[in-house]
Design an enzyme around this catalytic site. Structure first.
Site, PDB file in Angstrom:
ATOM      1  N   HIS B  49      50.428  37.990  43.322  1.00 56.17           N
ATOM      2  CA  HIS B  49      49.778  38.477  42.115  1.00 56.17           C
ATOM      3  C   HIS B  49      50.769  38.577  40.953  1.00 56.17           C
ATOM      4  O   HIS B  49      50.437  38.288  39.815  1.00 56.17           O
ATOM      5  CB  HIS B  49      49.163  39.847  42.407  1.00 56.17           C
ATOM      6  CG  HIS B  49      48.232  40.318  41.344  1.00 56.17           C
ATOM      7  ND1 HIS B  49      46.902  40.017  41.360  1.00 56.17           N
ATOM      8  CD2 HIS B  49      48.449  41.048  40.228  1.00 56.17           C
ATOM      9  CE1 HIS B  49      46.324  40.549  40.299  1.00 56.17           C
ATOM     10  NE2 HIS B  49      47.241  41.180  39.591  1.00 56.17           N
ATOM     11  N   HIS B  95      39.559  40.134  39.632  1.00 55.66           N
ATOM     12  CA  HIS B  95      39.621  41.413  40.337  1.00 55.66           C
ATOM     13  C   HIS B  95      38.758  41.285  41.588  1.00 55.66           C
ATOM     14  O   HIS B  95      37.843  42.065  41.803  1.00 55.66           O
ATOM     15  CB  HIS B  95      39.170  42.559  39.426  1.00 55.66           C
ATOM     16  CG  HIS B  95      40.193  43.629  39.319  1.00 55.66           C
ATOM     17  ND1 HIS B  95      39.904  44.938  39.088  1.00 55.66           N
ATOM     18  CD2 HIS B  95      41.545  43.581  39.438  1.00 55.66           C
ATOM     19  CE1 HIS B  95      41.026  45.651  39.053  1.00 55.66           C
ATOM     20  NE2 HIS B  95      42.031  44.838  39.264  1.00 55.66           N
TER      21      HIS B  95
END
Lengths: 221, 776
Positions: B49, B95
């Site tokens: 990430h 998300h």
């Protein structure tokens, strides 16, 4: 009339304050001034708009915290003086919470936020907020709210009806409002609260001009 | 002296998603063993990430420069020049994992996070789009996930006062355990200078602003970088909780602060919170930062340094500011009811030094955290996997023969007429109206949304600064679209990725805007699986090639890997590879933009497209939804013709010759026509000529870089002149032909003078509009 100034209230969480200001100044050439929620000096404005948004986050209940702000506390004298107050969406919720208008606004019947265009019947000419003398009895305005279901007890409804205080009714009730009510005025007619957004309909580029009359009528005496 | 407590190394590495090799590398870089807090900081900073440890080698292929690109990948968001001295900031982010286990907050904080990336750079957020994927709605858990995600996006976006203007959604069972929630945000720069993240001026104070720090979201970035399992619900504390009201105030306060010029650098606290923001500010400025955690406003007692540093509490930012202006700035934030505390300063040594209760709890050279982060190299298989090669052999003649204008559905084992098929496709949730969803989003706030959602191929936003009240001005505009045909990508990642870029550009061209640049969100399964990595690698090649050809550079984006779910029996389901493209384009005069519904009865309907781009039933929606087969090789797109068709149409739109246009995508020509009918409540009479293809190819094939558009009667001559003038420039492989006229009430299609479909628009609308809402 040149100096006529409309105060646009800004609470933390207001999000249509600039839209109202654009509609008034950009589209209608009416001067505006932002009023911070902590100010209680309303002496240099001639009319007031409580714009849409989520004042103080609308935690607890829509408009429930805003009613305790210094600005709303000083609104009483302003209204009594006969000057005009327009509450749009969250502004309408604040006006009912603070007792300037009767009834309450609760969660939409389907419990979802609704953003759409709605057809509205102009019911009353009280205060001259909608009818500019033209033929138009039906207008189309955008709505965008999660808690716009107007509710009041039967005595209040009777009072609203008897005194012609119901300004606007939905043609196809989107949110479950009692008696399809979309907007009401006070008895004097100088305070209007409505869920639809007239400031979003003052500009051909973004869809319609049916809101023009309402915003223009802020400068009526 | 650095605080060194003992900890169980194996356990700690597991929690932080680090390998033993990583650990050895950390020891080498620190020249000592890391303490537990430091290990946690490395864990998040070295996650996919934050540092793209699996995808970095692939991302380097993207074209990132262009005449309009002001800031490319590396900063919080990309920035392009859209003319008139206006700068547009935009980015997409996912998300996915948080939304899988807590759909409402997961999606809500997805919106909040991407908005902060935008306003950190000095831009006011002006629009949000989203790209969503769920499993099929016949499963109630997918209905619940969709409901939760949509209300989460609505909750945050509506409250924060940024219109949600567009998006796309698709349903496929591969997303059942792992839905995708990608949010793209756009902002218009309000400051003279772009606010950057590199720390400057040794001794300058580091100011923490916004919300308090709590224990929510601790380790969110590491959590997002691993696969979902049956126990993932236990990770719910790793999902943050958002407060859009604070965010709204933060936007106003930050923009006020940036306008003073007294903020030297800014970085939002997103993934990996305080760790990532301080390390990135130090690294980007080639300096160091010291922070005293005791000065951080906290919402909980007794938080450990580890929790402070890895918390992903929302609505927080870190600034480096001018020392003599500190009180003025603090006042601005306090006015909006926000915290603003000096928590540290910029230091000369290239280190991040963290102290807590009078002790140094972490002391890491900035280069150790963020330079040369580890890269996991994976082998890329050099031929497509066998299962795909087999599917590519599928051909249209494998379908049942057409008999008396009826087609036998391989899925339902019975015959259907063309009209019935059109109605069937229109009611498939992936094609049907998304009104139930976008009605919950405020798409109008800020008073610049030109078309209502669903009305145009791309969202169009008028570029009017919020304080601009000059109505007599001609306003420019921007268009934005998010696209990805994940079925195509799963059947051919290279072609599918090219098609995603081409389609997003086509959508932007269809409204009359010129595609300028993209941001992308690469949603893939585990890179450790060789097919997963091949899909990622092939898609990146496709995106690179298409962006090069269409001159739309990549200005940044997001990579989300490990999108797969494991059921009770340990069977792993990877998602369909989904490289979502977020395209932005610009238009000089926003009044020239057009939508996709018919405008007037009797207007001519035209079709433009390329014979060099395949037009095929293979891999189509028709093949999947009507025949139940997900197979065939998706169409190859000729990027030269694609670009020509788009330019040709766009120029005609800007000359005001064209009054509506709509690209042909899911469901082919028939569905595109039906959609323009439904949106306008007008009909169309269409006459097609039979070619070598089957009739269902004429109606339902996809690809071909095709667009339908209409010409108003009064412009017919001018249009024909335009066509004649340009005849010589039109490549022989591009066709521009009249196919019919707008009419009243019914959609009639003839092939070679034979009626093959005649449906009332009311009936089309009924199917189209009541599909998704029927599940709620």
């Amino acid at each position: 009339m040149d100096n006529f100034t409309v105060g646009v209230v800004v609470f933390p969480g207001s999000n249509c304050d600039r839209d109202v200001s654009w509609a008034l100044e950009g589209c209608l050439d009416i001067r505006t001034k932002y009023l911070w929620h902590e100010s209680s000096d309303l002496s240099d404005v001639d009319a007031i708009v409580l714009p849409g948004g989520f004042s103080y986050g609308d935690y607890l209940r829509c408009g429930a915290i805003a009613r305790f702000s210094p600005l709303i506390n000083s609104l009483d004298n302003f209204v009594k003086s006969g000057r005009r107050v327009l509450g749009i969406c969250n502004g309408f919720q604040i006006l009912t919470e603070s007792g300037f208008l009767p009834g309450a606004l609760t969660a939409n019947k389907n419990l979802n936020f609704i953003c759409d265009d709605v057809e509205l019947d102009i019911v009353s000419s009280k205060g001259g907020w909608f009818n500019d003398g033209g033929e138009k009895q039906t207008i189309k305005l955008p709505i965008a709210h999660g808690e716009g279901r107007y509710h009041c007890d039967s005595d209040t409804l009777k009072k609203l009806l008897d005194n012609e205080l119901i300004a606007l009714r939905y043609k196809n009730n989107p949110n479950g409002s009692s008696f399809d009510i979309a907007g009401i005025t006070n008895e004097k007619g100088n305070v209007l609260g409505l869920m639809p957004h007239p400031e979003r309909a003052c500009d051909e580029t973004i869809g319609g001009t049916d809101g023009v009359v309402t915003l223009k009528s802020l400068i009526l005496k | 002296m650095i605080n060194q407590e003992n900890y169980d190394l194996n356990e700690a590495l597991k929690v932080e998603n680090l390998t033993i090799n990583d650990y050895e590398e950390i020891c080498k870089r620190l020249k000592r063993k890391p303490n537990r807090t430091e290990l946690g900081m490395f864990g998040v900073m070295w996650s996919e990430h934050c540092c793209y440890r699996n995808s970095k080698p692939l991302l380097s292929k993207f074209p990132t420069k262009g005449k309009n690109v002001l800031v490319g990948p590396g900063e919080n968001a990309g920035v392009i020049d859209v003319g008139n001295n206006q700068k547009l900031v935009f980015k997409i982010e996912s998300h996915n994992h948080p939304s899988a286990i807590e759909p409402f907050q997961g999606a809500a904080t997805g919106v909040g996070g991407i908005l902060r990336d935008i306003f950190t750079m000095g831009a006011r957020p002006i629009a949000v789009l989203n790209s969503l994927r769920f499993g099929n709605l016949d499963k109630s858990s997918n209905v619940d996930l969709l409901r939760g995600v949509v209300s989460g996006i609505a909750h945050y976006g509506n409250c924060v006062g940024v219109p949600t203007v567009g998006g796309e959604i698709d349903f496929d069972d591969s997303y059942s355990g792992n839905p995708l929630v990608n949010v793209m945000a756009l902002g218009l720069l309000e400051t003279n200078e772009i606010v950057c993240s590199g720390a400057k001026n040794i001794g300058s104070p580091v100011l923490y602003v916004g919300n308090t720090t709590g224990r929510d979201g601790v380790g969110g970035a590491s959590f997002a970088s691993s696969e979902l399992t049956t126990t993932s619900l236990d990770d719910r504390p790793a999902v943050q909780v958002g407060d859009p009201f604070i965010e709204k105030s933060l936007i106003e306060a930050c923009l006020e602060a940036f306008k003073t010029g007294d903020v030297i650098a800014a970085q939002d606290m997103g993934a990996a919170g305080l760790t990532c923001s301080s390390a990135e500010m130090a690294a980007n400025g080639n300096l160091g930062i010291s922070i005293d955690l005791d000065l951080v406003p906290s919402r909980e007692d007794e938080m450990s340094p580890y929790q402070y540093l890895l918390s992903e509490s929302q609505e927080r930012m870190l600034f480096v500011v001018k020392e003599d202006k500190i009180n003025d700035l603090i006042k601005k934030f306090n006015k909006w009811g926000l915290y603003a505390n000096v928590i540290g300063q910029v230091i000369a040594t290239n280190e991040v030094i963290i102290s807590h209760k009078g002790q140094i709890v972490a002391k890491i050279p900035t280069s150790a955290l963020s330079d040369d982060t580890p890269v996991n190299f994976h082998n890329v298989i050099d031929t497509p996997p066998d299962y795909l090669l087999k599917k590519w052999e599928w051909k249209e003649s494998d379908l049942p023969a057409i008999y008396e204008q009826k087609i036998f559905s391989l899925k339902e084992n019975k015959n259907f007429s063309y009209s019935e098929i059109i109605l069937k496709l229109l009611s498939n949730p992936s094609i049907a109206s998304k009104r139930w969803i976008y009605k919950q989003y405020d798409s109008q706030v800020q008073s610049n949304t030109v078309f209502k959602p669903g009305k145009s191929d791309a969202a169009v936003i008028r570029l009017r600064e919020q304080n601009n009240k000059n109505k007599n001005k001609v306003f420019s505009g921007i268009a934005a679209s998010v696209d990805c045909n994940s079925r195509w990508v799963s059947l051919d990642p290279f072609r599918g990725a090219i098609a995603a870029v081409a389609e997003s550009a086509r959508n932007v061209s269809c409204v009359g805007a010129e595609p300028v640049a993209i941001t992308n969100n690469l949603n893939f399964s585990s890179p450790e699986n060789e097919i997963g990595y091949w899909q990622l690698s092939s898609s990146c090649n496709g995106i690179a090639q298409a962006c090069e050809a269409l001159e739309t550079p990549v200005t940044g984006g997001n990579v989300s890997l490990y999108n797969e779910s494991k059921n009770k029996d340990n069977v792993i389901t990877p998602i369909n590879p989904t490289p979502v493209i977020g395209m932005v384009g610009s238009i000089n005069n926003v009044e020239k933009a057009i939508s996709s519904e018919w405008k007037n009865i009797d207007d001519e309907i035209w079709l433009i497209g390329s014979t060099k781009s395949d037009t095929t039933i293979a891999a189509s929606s028709y093949l999947e939804y009507f025949h139940g087969e997900i197979t065939g090789r998706p169409p190859k797109i000729d990027l030269v013709d694609e670009k020509f068709c788009q330019n040709f149409l766009r120029n005609a739109i800007l000359k005001s010759l064209v009054v509506s246009s709509h690209d042909i995508s899911d469901g082919g020509l028939a569905i595109a026509l039906a959609e323009s009918c439904i949106l306008s409540s007008k009909g169309a009479t269409i006459e097609l000529t039979r070619d070598l293809n089957r009739d269902d190819n004429l109606l339902f094939a996809e690809g071909g870089s095709r667009i339908i558009f209409s010409i108003s009667k009064i412009n017919e001559n001018e249009w024909l002149n335009y066509l004649k003038e340009n005849q010589i420039k039109i490549p022989s492989s591009v066709f521009v032909k009249k196919i019919g006229r707008v009419s009243n009430e019914t959609l009639k299609i003839k092939i070679q003078d034979k009626d093959i479909c005649n449906i009332r628009v009311e009936e089309l609308s009924e199917k189209f509009n009541n599909s998704i809402s029927g599940y709620f």
